[in-house]
Write an enzyme that holds these catalytic residues in place. Structure first.
Site, PDB file in Angstrom:
ATOM      1  N   CYS A 657      10.913 -17.057  45.959  1.00 34.57           N
ATOM      2  CA  CYS A 657      11.045 -18.506  45.793  1.00 34.57           C
ATOM      3  C   CYS A 657      12.441 -18.988  46.177  1.00 34.57           C
ATOM      4  O   CYS A 657      13.437 -18.338  45.867  1.00 34.57           O
ATOM      5  CB  CYS A 657      10.825 -18.916  44.329  1.00 34.57           C
ATOM      6  SG  CYS A 657       9.364 -18.246  43.529  1.00 34.57           S
ATOM      7  N   CYS A 658      12.496 -20.122  46.864  1.00 31.81           N
ATOM      8  CA  CYS A 658      13.729 -20.898  46.967  1.00 31.81           C
ATOM      9  C   CYS A 658      13.333 -22.341  46.695  1.00 31.81           C
ATOM     10  O   CYS A 658      12.292 -22.581  46.087  1.00 31.81           O
ATOM     11  CB  CYS A 658      14.402 -20.706  48.331  1.00 31.81           C
ATOM     12  SG  CYS A 658      13.440 -21.291  49.738  1.00 31.81           S
ATOM     13  N   LYS A 659      14.131 -23.294  47.113  1.00 32.23           N
ATOM     14  CA  LYS A 659      13.806 -24.681  46.771  1.00 32.23           C
ATOM     15  C   LYS A 659      12.437 -25.099  47.303  1.00 32.23           C
ATOM     16  O   LYS A 659      11.643 -25.720  46.591  1.00 32.23           O
ATOM     17  CB  LYS A 659      14.897 -25.618  47.304  1.00 32.23           C
ATOM     18  CG  LYS A 659      14.662 -27.087  46.982  1.00 32.23           C
ATOM     19  CD  LYS A 659      15.889 -27.939  47.259  1.00 32.23           C
ATOM     20  CE  LYS A 659      16.212 -28.000  48.734  1.00 32.23           C
ATOM     21  NZ  LYS A 659      17.323 -28.949  49.011  1.00 32.23           N
TER      22      LYS A 659
END
Length: 740
Positions: A657-659
């Site tokens: 996950c990132c933004k």
């Protein structure tokens, strides 16, 4: 290549540093997992696959073939709709219970009216959101550009299955799955005041130190009140059903059936009585008594719990009793004990009656298993037995009626008192409390959608692995989240949201049931403190499961989060800001991972453990992970690699996950794929960078960028690229303006 026989393929060549890229073709055909039987189910869950086929050289100059696949999931919208429907049902039930609290003194009645007004508004908001989501028929994808839309805030951002299927000349075919999704966070709500981790802590501290207008109940006590209320709502109808079955067995004059019915009735009634043994119920009854008209309340009562005598409030004025609950001269504190004990006594009367009826009928010894505290009323039993022999039904009916009446009295009192506990949580700082609930629901919905997708995919790819299935029902599954968020600016709030949302997944259990129709989408039951996700399997697949799973045993997950910021904002945080949030999260979750490993080694069978230890040096990997977390090295991506490796070796579910799960996530998953090819499948060392650039330039992840922002360029600027760790930079010509 056999994988593309049913699809359309176009040959692609890309010049990489003067040599041809090994992306040999792309195809539209979906991939079957473990044969054709799974396709109908997977097609109901996964949508719009993108497939790429590669050929890379091995260290001995042979060729390995790789199929990369990326798919959307219809669960992106299905799970939020299921969850919102549950929230509406739960909140309507709570509102009705608040209305049924009975007459209260003016102070508490005004609080109740205020709470109900705000709660009704929240229910209307949830209903409006559900209506809007219901219009999204057939949707399976929320783009990164839509992450701030209010009507879609319960939906995860850019959720996909990222799969790599490796066909190696020396090793067995291998499958590697990662779920990629935007960090679960309340983007529409914003991060001006931080995320859930900070907001919940601040709210709890303020509520703990509030004045005498409310009664402070700890989060543990509030959760306990919700749990007991849920148990009441589940057990009361079950007990009534088993009581009726007992009467039915009596009317048939069947000793065996009578004993079996009594056994079930006894078990459920014991659970019912046990639910009220907590001190919280007793203290809540007194608190509610003092809130009635005419109740004397010099200082609102503070509840006891099993671990502390009183909550940290200002010292109370001198009282005749040194107690956190005030004494009221008209209140009979033993009355609840009598009412509660009457349920057990009523059950014992029924057990004694069944024993005597069967004994007189010449049946086998004993009528039921277990008994309750207290003794049956001999006068009641003997008065019936001494009469001329009558129908079994007529002799048991008055005892069953007494049991139901006693239960009704207990339920009425307990429900009202525990609802009064929930009133305290809601009454403080309206509407802040409800807005926190909304934020937590939003974040949890996004996290749960990803988890259910990952669980279903993992189940289907491992259905023929007996070791996995045994692990599933014995110790549950590890679910490892790789976070790439920085600890700077808004991403601090996102990370705080994400940490709470992932931790809340501990409240989720899975149950596998047989599909009775073509509808194989999962169903969610339960309440905010405890959810059960029912996963449906076709009959042939269901029959192959272990008995424990087929009988409905709940299957648990153990979520852990490790975060390492890698962009230029993390550089600023490390030099001028604060990285303590990331350090705390990593340390806390390492302890959870180590705890799971300990349980795994203790509970799995010795023969499995011995084979497992031969294949995996997990202890060494855990020690290495701990050392890297303690080292506090800047942008220590070794933490991510070690955590991911441990997860795979433990048969876990992987998330990245990132933004927005678009740019940094793409760099991470392609690096992970090429590292696996190098370390596990003998990818030629001179081809590592070329393979990495090839996947980033022509693979599934650049297609992910295209579908999100309608442009085939990763959203990086030069400053970001300079800040990235080694191997996290895309090839020339594939990046452009940075994401906002």
């Amino acid at each position: 290549m056999g994988e593309i026989e049913d699809g359309e393929a176009d040959h692609i060549t890309t010049d990489v540093q003067g040599q041809k890229c090994a992306l040999v073709c792309e195809c539209t055909a979906p991939e079957s997992v473990n044969g054709k039987d799974n396709l109908p189910f997977l097609n109901a869950v996964l949508k719009n696959p993108v497939c790429k086929l590669y050929r890379f050289p091995t260290s001995d100059n042979k060729w390995m073939r790789i199929r990369e696949q990326m798919s959307e999931s219809i669960l992106s919208f299905h799970i939020p709709k299921e969850l919102i429907s549950l929230h509406i049902k739960e909140d309507l039930c709570r509102n009705q219970e608040l209305k049924e609290l009975g007459e209260l003194s003016p102070h508490w009645d005004n609080l109740r009216k205020n709470v109900l007004t705000h709660c009704d508004q929240m229910v209307n908001m949830y209903q409006d959101i559900l209506t809007e989501l219901s219009k999204e028929t057939g949707s399976s994808f929320k783009s990164s550009s839509s992450k701030g839309e209010k009507t879609l805030e319960f939906v995860p951002v850019n959720l996909h299955l990222q799969r790599m299927h490796v066909h190696s000349p020396h090793l067995k075919d291998a499958l590697y799955d990662v779920i990629t999704v935007g960090a679960p966070a309340a983007h529409f709500q914003g991060f001006k005041n931080g995320g859930l981790r900070k907001l919940l802590h601040r709210f709890e501290m303020e509520r703990r130190n509030t004045g005498y207008q409310f009664i402070y109940y700890s989060p543990e006590n509030t959760a306990k009140a919700k749990e007991v209320l849920s148990n009441i709502n589940q057990l009361q109808p079950l007990i009534a059903t088993h009581a009726d079955l007992l009467l039915n067995s009596a009317s048939q004059h069947s000793p065996d059936s009578l004993k079996n019915s009594l056994k079930m009735l006894s078990e459920k009634t014991e659970l019912f009585v046990h639910a009220f043994k907590d001190q919280l119920v007793r203290s809540a009854l007194l608190a509610l008594y003092t809130a009635r008209p005419g109740g004397v309340l010099k200082k609102p009562p503070s509840p006891k719990n099993s671990t502390e005598e009183s909550c940290p409030q200002d010292p109370p004025p001198p009282m005749r009793r040194q107690d956190s609950i005030p004494h009221h001269s008209d209140y009979d504190e033993e009355e609840w004990d009598r009412v509660w004990a009457n349920v057990g006594k009523s059950l014992n009367c029924i057990i004694a009656m069944v024993d005597k009826l069967i004994e007189r009928d010449g049946g086998s010894e004993g009528g039921g298993d277990g008994s309750q505290d207290g003794e049956e009323d001999p006068s009641l039993v003997d008065s019936i037995i001494t009469r001329p022999r009558e129908d079994w039904y007529e002799q048991l009916y008055p005892l069953i009626l007494t049991l139901k009446d006693c239960m009704g009295e207990v339920v009425n009192r307990a429900k009202q008192s525990l609802t009064f506990v929930l009133l305290q949580e809601l009454a403080y700082s309206l509407p802040q409390c409800l807005m926190l609930t909304l934020r937590r629901d939003i974040v949890f919905s996004q996290a749960l959608a990803g988890l259910v997708c990952g669980f279903i995919i993992k189940l289907h790819t491992s259905l023929h692995d007996p070791g996995f299935l045994q692990q599933l029902h014995t110790v549950g599954l590890i679910v490892q989240y790789e976070g790439l968020l920085s600890t700077y600016s808004d991403e601090i709030g996102m990370l705080e949201d994400m940490a709470v949302g992932i931790s809340d997944l501990k409240k989720v259990a899975f149950k596998i049931i047989e599909a009775k129709s073509n509808d194989v989408l999962p169903v969610i039951t339960g309440r905010r403190e405890h959810y059960v996700v029912e996963v449906k399997l076709p009959a042939r697949m269901f029959e192959a499961l272990p008995l424990q799973i087929k009988e409905g045993q709940l299957l648990h997950v153990h979520p852990v989060l490790f975060n390492v910021g890698i962009n230029e904002q993390q550089t600023l945080a490390e030099r001028f800001g604060d990285v303590s949030l990331q350090e705390s999260i990593n340390q806390e979750n390492f302890e959870l991972l180590k705890e799971y490993y300990t349980i795994f080694m203790e509970k799995m069978p010795p023969d499995y453990i011995s084979h497992f230890q031969e294949q995996n040096d997990l202890k060494g990997l855990l020690e290495n992970l701990h050392q890297n977390i303690q080292a506090k090295k800047r942008k220590n991506v070794e933490i991510m690699w070690l955590a991911a490796t441990i997860c795979r070796k433990l048969n876990g579910i992987r998330f990245t996950c990132c933004k927005s799960a678009k740019d940094r996530t793409s760099m991470s998953v392609t690096l992970e794929q090429c590292s696996i090819l190098r370390d596990e499948h003998q990818l030629h060392k001179d081809f590592f960078i070329r393979a990495l650039d090839c996947m980033r330039r022509e693979g599934c992840r650049i297609e992910n960028v295209l579908k999100n922002i309608k442009c085939r360029k990763y959203a990086f600027n030069m400053l970001q690229l300079l800040a990235f760790p080694k191997y996290y930079r895309p090839p020339e010509g594939t990046y452009g303006k940075a994401d906002t």
